[in-house]
Structure formats: structure tokens, C-alpha cells
Design a protein around this motif. Structure first.
Motif, PDB file in Angstrom:
ATOM      1  N   MET A  52       0.828  -1.210   0.000  1.00 32.27           N
ATOM      2  CA  MET A  52       0.000   0.000   0.000  1.00 32.27           C
ATOM      3  C   MET A  52       0.861   1.258   0.000  1.00 32.27           C
ATOM      4  O   MET A  52       0.611   2.208  -0.724  1.00 32.27           O
ATOM      5  N   VAL A  53       1.952   1.216   0.826  1.00 26.39           N
ATOM      6  CA  VAL A  53       2.848   2.377   0.886  1.00 26.39           C
ATOM      7  C   VAL A  53       3.568   2.560  -0.447  1.00 26.39           C
ATOM      8  O   VAL A  53       3.708   3.683  -0.933  1.00 26.39           O
ATOM      9  N   VAL A  54       3.970   1.413  -1.039  1.00 27.08           N
ATOM     10  CA  VAL A  54       4.663   1.483  -2.325  1.00 27.08           C
ATOM     11  C   VAL A  54       3.740   2.088  -3.376  1.00 27.08           C
ATOM     12  O   VAL A  54       4.122   2.987  -4.136  1.00 27.08           O
ATOM     13  N   ALA A  55       2.484   1.602  -3.393  1.00 22.44           N
ATOM     14  CA  ALA A  55       1.509   2.112  -4.358  1.00 22.44           C
ATOM     15  C   ALA A  55       1.331   3.609  -4.175  1.00 22.44           C
ATOM     16  O   ALA A  55       1.308   4.382  -5.142  1.00 22.44           O
ATOM     17  N   PHE A  56       1.249   4.021  -2.899  1.00 25.23           N
ATOM     18  CA  PHE A  56       1.058   5.450  -2.648  1.00 25.23           C
ATOM     19  C   PHE A  56       2.263   6.246  -3.118  1.00 25.23           C
ATOM     20  O   PHE A  56       2.111   7.329  -3.704  1.00 25.23           O
ATOM     21  N   ALA A  57       3.472   5.714  -2.889  1.00 21.41           N
ATOM     22  CA  ALA A  57       4.683   6.435  -3.287  1.00 21.41           C
ATOM     23  C   ALA A  57       4.723   6.615  -4.804  1.00 21.41           C
ATOM     24  O   ALA A  57       4.988   7.717  -5.310  1.00 21.41           O
ATOM     25  N   ILE A  58       4.394   5.533  -5.533  1.00 18.72           N
ATOM     26  CA  ILE A  58       4.392   5.635  -6.999  1.00 18.72           C
ATOM     27  C   ILE A  58       3.381   6.682  -7.450  1.00 18.72           C
ATOM     28  O   ILE A  58       3.655   7.548  -8.278  1.00 18.72           O
ATOM     29  N   LEU A  59       2.172   6.613  -6.831  1.00 18.30           N
ATOM     30  CA  LEU A  59       1.111   7.547  -7.209  1.00 18.30           C
ATOM     31  C   LEU A  59       1.495   8.976  -6.901  1.00 18.30           C
ATOM     32  O   LEU A  59       1.249   9.890  -7.700  1.00 18.30           O
ATOM     33  N   ALA A  60       2.108   9.182  -5.719  1.00 23.78           N
ATOM     34  CA  ALA A  60       2.486  10.539  -5.328  1.00 23.78           C
ATOM     35  C   ALA A  60       3.492  11.099  -6.323  1.00 23.78           C
ATOM     36  O   ALA A  60       3.378  12.256  -6.758  1.00 23.78           O
ATOM     37  N   ALA A  61       4.458  10.256  -6.727  1.00 19.24           N
ATOM     38  CA  ALA A  61       5.444  10.706  -7.714  1.00 19.24           C
ATOM     39  C   ALA A  61       4.750  11.067  -9.024  1.00 19.24           C
ATOM     40  O   ALA A  61       5.013  12.108  -9.636  1.00 19.24           O
ATOM     41  N   TRP A  62       3.824  10.204  -9.440  1.00 21.60           N
ATOM     42  CA  TRP A  62       3.050  10.446 -10.665  1.00 21.60           C
ATOM     43  C   TRP A  62       2.312  11.783 -10.587  1.00 21.60           C
ATOM     44  O   TRP A  62       2.322  12.585 -11.525  1.00 21.60           O
ATOM     45  N   GLU A  63       1.673  12.021  -9.437  1.00 14.97           N
ATOM     46  CA  GLU A  63       0.911  13.257  -9.270  1.00 14.97           C
ATOM     47  C   GLU A  63       1.817  14.474  -9.368  1.00 14.97           C
ATOM     48  O   GLU A  63       1.483  15.465 -10.016  1.00 14.97           O
ATOM     49  N   LEU A  64       3.004  14.389  -8.736  1.00 14.38           N
ATOM     50  CA  LEU A  64       3.916  15.536  -8.756  1.00 14.38           C
ATOM     51  C   LEU A  64       4.429  15.799 -10.170  1.00 14.38           C
ATOM     52  O   LEU A  64       4.440  16.944 -10.636  1.00 14.38           O
ATOM     53  N   VAL A  65       4.800  14.707 -10.868  1.00 15.82           N
ATOM     54  CA  VAL A  65       5.348  14.878 -12.213  1.00 15.82           C
ATOM     55  C   VAL A  65       4.289  15.462 -13.145  1.00 15.82           C
ATOM     56  O   VAL A  65       4.553  16.425 -13.884  1.00 15.82           O
ATOM     57  N   THR A  66       3.051  14.899 -13.094  1.00 10.40           N
ATOM     58  CA  THR A  66       2.022  15.403 -14.006  1.00 10.40           C
ATOM     59  C   THR A  66       1.617  16.828 -13.633  1.00 10.40           C
ATOM     60  O   THR A  66       1.345  17.641 -14.509  1.00 10.40           O
ATOM     61  N   ALA A  67       1.613  17.141 -12.337  1.00  9.67           N
ATOM     62  CA  ALA A  67       1.264  18.504 -11.932  1.00  9.67           C
ATOM     63  C   ALA A  67       2.304  19.476 -12.446  1.00  9.67           C
ATOM     64  O   ALA A  67       1.966  20.577 -12.917  1.00  9.67           O
ATOM     65  N   ALA A  68       3.579  19.068 -12.399  1.00 12.26           N
ATOM     66  CA  ALA A  68       4.622  19.920 -12.966  1.00 12.26           C
ATOM     67  C   ALA A  68       4.408  20.062 -14.466  1.00 12.26           C
ATOM     68  O   ALA A  68       4.578  21.147 -15.032  1.00 12.26           O
ATOM     69  N   GLY A  69       3.983  18.962 -15.105  1.00 13.31           N
ATOM     70  CA  GLY A  69       3.734  18.997 -16.543  1.00 13.31           C
ATOM     71  C   GLY A  69       2.657  19.993 -16.921  1.00 13.31           C
ATOM     72  O   GLY A  69       2.732  20.634 -17.973  1.00 13.31           O
ATOM     73  N   VAL A  70       1.648  20.155 -16.049  1.00 11.15           N
ATOM     74  CA  VAL A  70       0.550  21.079 -16.349  1.00 11.15           C
ATOM     75  C   VAL A  70       1.085  22.487 -16.578  1.00 11.15           C
ATOM     76  O   VAL A  70       0.609  23.212 -17.454  1.00 11.15           O
TER      77      VAL A  70
END
Lengths: 168, 335
Positions: free
Chosen positions: A1-19
Motif C-alpha cells: 500500500m505504501v509502495v503504491a502510494f509512493a508511486i502515485l504521489a510521484a506520478w501526481e507531482l510529475v504530471t502537476a509539474a507537466g501542467v
């Protein structure tokens, strides 16, 4: 669960930067779509399956398709090369610092773990996710739901009025 | 337990993907054959007995065709678009239960005939298709061609409009079944299929579903007479095949959901034939309706199509929903 959250959090940060980082508007919009999809998966991890579906259908689907429509249809030539404006980064920095301070303050005061309410995952799974949400919306929160629906109705009528006036 | 779950899910996914791709290949042959018969022609009959190897020949041809791509395209989005379309189409099948839960006994494990039996049920399908719209739209946008752009605009506008009616036409079913879970919905139809009390909703769903998959008579996005081929005009070879694949898989999925929600899924009368066969039979019958309509009806005008969606289908589905709710509550009060 923690791993999944870490991957998702990274994804969110990268895509938010992309915006904000991409130079072409269509890519900004698509980065926002990717961000919203990641948010939907976050809901899924939190056992909120209905919110996952609603998030994807309403935001990633309906709202963002309209954004992309507008970008593709208007397609202003100047937008294709968005230049870096002069002093805008100062405002960005100020508000960024304020927002980070607010978030930090909240974390410092409350800590990372919230308090557990009556609707634990076990209690919700006993009746079903959609059923639990529906019961809460139409009993406990009936008044806010009705107010929101009236507001949406007003907005819809207003939009129709504006569109019809332009035709005449 | 968790590893076992992952392995079982992966195996099921592989089977479903393989089945859908085979289904797609033979659906093209089915369509050509049936349409030919309806038009007094023999149809494809040269490759293999009765033309049964035609899909393989078509696939081989598309695979070895040189891919031409328009200049001035957006390279990344041009490749991303067909990928989104196919993934969305394949992913929607994850919720479809082909037969009852625990029917298969595989190496001592009882597993259901579906990939997942989620609480949100049909909402998963609606969510995935609403992402699939991006595939079609980006194809038109990235191709740098006016025909593609117009086709993409029409197609996405049509899909968004009809998704409303599609979703609302299913609400009466949820009211009667009391659940969004597809397995529960099928089990609620053991005695009476929902098509009996909800015949209008079935037709609303069918019309909206045909429009949602951009098929005749609502195939405006690829109106050959005005738009060459619509959003995939500039695609060729395997990339074109991917869009084609997505469209046909979506037809299979719309038919599968109609089977599950209105036609009693794997339940069949008289207890003959096991469940999966009934499911397959009903899906093929609905696919026949698709082909039949394409061979029979002329294409609609675009403004008529939008008017039908917003001014007829949407109010009718809302009315159907309210009537069902009122009748259901009244019947419960009396019982």
C-alpha cells in the motif's frame, strides 16, 4: 500500500509539474488529465470506489474533454509558443510559499494520521460503497445536495439563455 | 493469497484479451458475411472454407502494409491516440461476468467467470469509455488534417452526448436490482429478464449504445461521403487496425452489457446449454442487430443526431427512470 502510494504521489507531482511546464497547451491539458486520473486512483486506494468512477467520468472525461476541445478549436498561434512572462514568477513564489506554509502548519498541528470516524472501511464494505454514499447523501446531507442541485440548475438555465440570446 | 490473486487475475486477463481479439477478427467476417447475405451477395468466400480464414488474411495484409503518416503531425500524440482507444476498449470488458461466480474449477480453485466483480459495476464501463474519447479526439487533432479534425470533433461530441442517455437508461435496472454489481444484476433476473418490465429502457440503451460506438446509422464520424474516413483518415496499416479493433471490441462490450443488464446474462430458459453458451448466443444475436441496422438504415444528418440525443433520448431516459422509481416504491409500499 505504501509502495503504491509512493508511486502515485510521484506520478501526481510529475504530471502537476507537466501542467505548467509544457510549452504547448494541448500537452498542458493532457498532463492535467493524467493528474486527475492519478487522483482517481488515489480514491481507489482509499476504498472510495464510487468517487473513483465519478472523478474519472466527470473530471477526466467530461470537463477535460471540453478543455481539449477549446484548445484544439481555437488553437491560437500565439499560444503555441507560450513565452515566459516578466514578473509572474514573483507572484508564483509568494503564493507558493504561503501555500506550503499553510500545508506545513496543518501537518505540524494535526500530524499525518487523522481521526477515525464511524464510516470505517469495514462498515462501508458491509453495506457497499455506492449504497453507503447514497444513504449519506440523501439522508444526512440532503439539504446541501438539494442546494447544490438548484445551483447547477440555475447555471444550466443561464447557459441556455446566453446561448439562445447570441443566436437571436 | 495475494500472489494467487495476482496470478489468477493475470491469467484471466490474458484469456479475455485473447478472446476479445479473436472475437474482433471474426466479428469483421460475421459483419461482411451477414451484410452480403442481406444484400443478395455471397460475401468473402475465397480464403479457406466459407471464407473462414479471411480475418487472418486481412490481419497479415495490414501487418505487412507500409505505414504512411502525414507530415506536420504531432508525433507523440499520433502514436498515443490508437493506444488509448484500444486500452480503453479492452479494459471495459474487465467487469463483464460471462457466467455465474464460482462456476469454474481450475486446479482446485473456484474462480468466477469475470476479472473483477466491483461494487461500482457499470460505472467502470462509463469511466473507461469517457477516457476512450481522448483516443479518438487526439487522433483527429494530431493528424494535422481537416477531415480527421472534423471527424474527431463529431465523434467526441457524439460520444459525450450519448453517454448521458446510455448511463441514465441503465438506472431503472439499478433500481430494480438494488445493486450496481453486474453479478447481482444477473442474479436478480433469474425468473424475469429485465427486458420484460423495462422494454423502453432496453431500446433507449440500444440506440444510445449504437451511437456511442459510432456505428450505422449514427456513423457520422466516419461518413465516407463527406469526411473520407473521419478521425482515422491519416492512419494506415497496423495503426489503422488498432482503431478498427477498438470500434469492434466496443460493439462486443455494448452487446455484452445489454445481455447482462436486460437479457438475463447467463440464465437461459429450460435449463438446456450451460451459462456461457447462453451469454455468447445473446451477444451474437445483438451483434447481428448491429449489422442488420447497418445494412438497412441510411445515415442520419448530424444536427438530427444531436437533436435525437439531447431532445428525445435524454428526456425519455429521465422519464423512464422516474416512472420506474415511483412504481417500485409504490409496489414496495403495497407488499
Amino acid at each position: 500500500m505504501v509502495v503504491a502510494f509512493a508511486i502515485l504521489a510521484a506520478w501526481e507531482l510529475v504530471t502537476a509539474a507537466g501542467v505548467v511546464a509544457f510549452r504547448r497547451p494541448i500537452y498542458n491539458a493532457l498532463a492535467l488529465v493524467a493528474n486527475m486520473l492519478g487522483l482517481a486512483v488515489l480514491f481507489l486506494i482509499l476504498n472510495a470506489q464510487f468517487l473513483f468512477a465519478a472523478q474519472v467520468i466527470v473530471y477526466a472525461g467530461a470537463v477535460m474533454v471540453l478543455f481539449v476541445f477549446i484548445i484544439a478549436l481555437l488553437n491560437p498561434a500565439s499560444d503555441l509558443t507560450l513565452g515566459r512572462a516578466g514578473n509572474e514568477w514573483i507572484y508564483g513564489l509568494v503564493f507558493g510559499v504561503i501555500f506550503a506554509a499553510l500545508l506545513g502548519g496543518l501537518l505540524f498541528n494535526r500530524g499525518l494520521t487523522g481521526r477515525q470516524g464511524a464510516s470505517t472501511p469495514e462498515a462501508i464494505n458491509a453495506v457497499g460503497n455506492v449504497q453507503a454514499l447514497g444513504a449519506a447523501l440523501y439522508t444526512k446531507f440532503l439539504f446541501p445536495v438539494e442546494v447544490a442541485s438548484v445551483l447547477l440548475l440555475i447555471a444550466a438555465v443561464g447557459a441556455v439563455y446566453l446561448a439562445m440570446r447570441r443566436i437571436r | 493469497m495475494t500472489t494467487e490473486l495476482v496470478v489468477v487475475t493475470l491469467i484471466k486477463t490474458a484469456i479475455v484479451v485473447f478472446g476479445l481479439l479473436t472475437g474482433f477478427a471474426y466479428l469483421t467476417l460475421f459483419e461482411r458475411k451477414v451484410q452480403a447475405r442481406l444484400q443478395q451477395r455471397p460475401g468473402p468466400n475465397r480464403v479457406g472454407p466459407f471464407g473462414l480464414l479471411q480475418p487472418a488474411a486481412d490481419g497479415l495484409k495490414l501487418f505487412f502494409k507500409s505505414s504512411s503518416a502525414p507530415s506536420g503531425r504531432d508525433r507523440f500524440l499520433y502514436l498515443l491516440a490508437p493506444t488509448i482507444s484500444v486500452i480503453a476498449a479492452l479494459a471495459s470488458f474487465a467487469i463483464i461476468p460471462v457466467s455465474g461466480p464460482g462456476d469454474v474449477n481450475l486446479f482446485g480453485h473456484h474462480i468466477g467467470w469475470y476479472i473483477m466483480n466491483v461494487n461500482i459495476g457499470v460505472l467502470w464501463y462509463l469511466a473507461v469509455t469517457s477516457v476512450g474519447v481522448f483516443g479518438i479526439f487526439l487522433a483527429g487533432y494530431s493528424s494535422n488534417s481537416k477531415y480527421s479534425m472534423l471527424g474527431a470533433l463529431r465523434s467526441s461530441a457524439q460520444m459525450i452526448s450519448y453517454e448521458m442517455a446510455l448511463g441514465l437508461s441503465l438506472v431503472p435496472v439499478f433500481i430494480l436490482a438494488g445493486s450496481l454489481r453486474l453479478v447481482d444484476i444477473v442474479n436478480a433476473q433469474r425468473t424475469w429478464w429485465f427486458i420484460v418490465p423495462l422494454l423502453p429502457a432496453f431500446f433507449l440503451y440500444l440506440i444510445a449504445g449504437i451511437a456511442e460506438t459510432n456505428r450505422a446509422p449514427f456513423d457520422l464520424p466516419e461518413a465516407e461521403t463527406e469526411l473520407v474516413a473521419g478521425y482515422h483518415t491519416e492512419y494506415s496499416g497496423m495503426r489503422f487496425a488498432l482503431f478498427f479493433m477498438a470500434e469492434y471490441i466496443n460493439m462486443i462490450i455494448v452487446s455484452s452489457i445489454a445481455t447482462i443488464v436486460f437479457l438475463g446474462g447467463w440464465w437461459g430458459p429450460f435449463g438446456i446449454l450451460p451459462g456461457p453458451w447462453w451469454f455468447l448466443l445473446k451477444v451474437v444475436a445483438l451483434l447481428y442487430v448491429y449489422v442488420w441496422l447497418r445494412a438497412t438504415l441510411p445515415r442520419m444528418r448530424y444536427d438530427r443526431l444531436m437533436a435525437l440525443g439531447w431532445k428525445s433520448l435524454l428526456p425519455l431516459s429521465l422519464a423512464m427512470m422516474m416512472v420506474t422509481a415511483v412504481v417500485y416504491v409504490a409496489a414496495q409500499g403495497r407488499a
